[in-house]
Design an enzyme around this catalytic site. Structure first.
Site, short mmCIF file in Angstrom:
data_model
loop_
_atom_site.label_atom_id
_atom_site.label_comp_id
_atom_site.label_asym_id
_atom_site.label_seq_id
_atom_site.Cartn_x
_atom_site.Cartn_y
_atom_site.Cartn_z
CB SER A 47 -69.25 30.40 -19.48
OG SER A 47 -68.84 31.65 -19.99
CG ASP A 345 -69.90 36.61 -13.41
OD1 ASP A 345 -69.94 37.24 -14.48
OD2 ASP A 345 -69.72 35.38 -13.35
CG HIS A 348 -70.43 34.77 -17.12
ND1 HIS A 348 -69.49 34.59 -16.12
CD2 HIS A 348 -70.02 34.04 -18.18
CE1 HIS A 348 -68.54 33.78 -16.55
NE2 HIS A 348 -68.83 33.43 -17.80
#
Length: 371
Positions: A47, A345, A348
């Protein structure tokens, strides 16, 4: 008069100074890239570098909804797990061929964009294929299969010889490893029964070694590997372990694994002659996390922090910032100014943090790959 600033603070500031002083000269980067025939950026990982490939997969690991992307072009959620651009977007922009790296699986990807680079990365993936399989995302083996598809499409577009040249002179970026620990080893029972933490690190490093050898067989000559961040400082990890400060055992695992990555890269350089660079993501994020706590004793230090712009490094911008990520971040309220946050978040980084990481990566490119 003796300084009252602790030596560790001085050292941290010294480590940050190239970033704080704007040491990355974009004009110079583009000159060096052109001189060394750098063609594009091809990306593999999780990610941290997935711009939306998971949008096309049957997996819950997606970020293609608000508030993700609120600072991207047209405030559009693309699947990037942050508020704006990823580090790889900034790297590609610095080299000068494109402003963002698109997802290879994006149905709207036009063939004319292929020569400028794509990402095969898949959120929740890792060096261990089991890590990807747990979330039904793309393991590295599948990402490499898509690289073969990319080469075929590229050959049809520009011809076989030019396609070969584009791949040979591309910068291959690998950014993964976090999920191998946080979503696999420390959460699932399979790997801990097979490996100690040290043995698992060796296993992951060996997988990376073989992945890069396969990339080399497919044409790669320049590889950038991003180390794993300080895992114990991720807000979600602190929340789940009930700690207010970074979890030292997790950080130590990250440091040890990063050392093994660098050892493997040194072997690859000697054995197959591949040019490589290592990006110290751990050091960059650790400095950002530590400095607001340590660097508050003088006006000069406060000015440095304002230049860096990061004032909140203990929690994310989305929701409470302590536990929400992915689907649990969907539709949540966010902080007033994400540029002051290190984390978007609970897992991340923000676009601001990714820009800082990209600056470090570009410096590594200049030193190890291009200059």
């Amino acid at each position: 008069m003796y300084s009252t600033v602790p030596m560790v603070t001085v050292l941290a500031l010294m480590a940050l100074m190239p970033l704080l002083s704007g040491a990355v000269d974009i004009h110079q980067v583009r000159q060096l890239a052109a001189k060394n025939n750098v063609t594009c950026v091809l990306v593999f990982g999780d990610s941290s570098v997935d711009p939306g490939n998971n949008n096309r997969l049957l997996t819950p690991m997606k970020g293609n909804f608000p508030p993700y992307g609120q600072d991207f072009f047209d405030r559009r959620p693309t699947g990037r797990f942050t508020n704006g651009k990823l580090a790889t977007d900034f790297i590609a922009e610095a080299i000068g061929y494109t402003k963002i790296i698109p997802a290879f699986l994006d149905p709207n990807l036009k063939p004319i964009y292929l020569p400028h680079g794509v990402s095969f990365a898949s959120a929740a993936s890792g060096y261990d294929d089991l890590t990807a399989n747990l979330s039904n995302v793309l393991p590295v083996s599948k990402q490499l299969e898509y690289l073969k598809h990319y080469k075929l499409h590229l050959s049809r577009l520009v011809g076989a010889k030019k396609a070969q040249n584009i791949v040979r002179n591309a910068i291959f970026v690998l950014s993964m490893g976090t999920n191998d620990f946080l979503q696999n080893y420390y959460l699932e029972p399979t790997r801990p029964k097979q490996f100690t933490v040290d043995q698992y690190q060796n296993f992951l490093a060996s997988r990376m070694f073989e992945d890069i050898k396969e990339m080399n067989r497919l044409g790669a000559t320049r590889v950038v590997v991003v180390g794993v961040p300080p895992l114990g400082c991720i807000p979600l990890v602190k929340t789940l372990t009930g700690q207010n400060t970074c979890v030292e055992s997790y950080n130590q695992a990250a440091l040890s694994f990063n050392a093994k990555i660098k050892e493997k890269l040194a072997i690859l350089k000697k054995t197959i002659g591949i040019k490589d660079a290592y990006v110290d993501c751990y050091g960059v994020i650790q400095n950002a996390i530590n400095n607001p706590k340590n660097l508050v004793s003088t006006n000069r230090i406060r000015e440095t922090l304002r230049f860096l712009g990061l004032m909140e490094t203990s929690k994310g911008c989305c929701g409470s910032g302590t536990i929400e990520y992915g689907d649990t971040c969907r539709g949540m309220t966010t902080c007033a100014d994400p540029s002051k946050y290190a984390f978007w978040d609970a897992v991340h980084p923000t676009e601001k943090m990714y820009r800082i990481i990209a600056d470090r990566a570009i410096q590594s490119l200049n030193e190890a790959l291009i200059d």
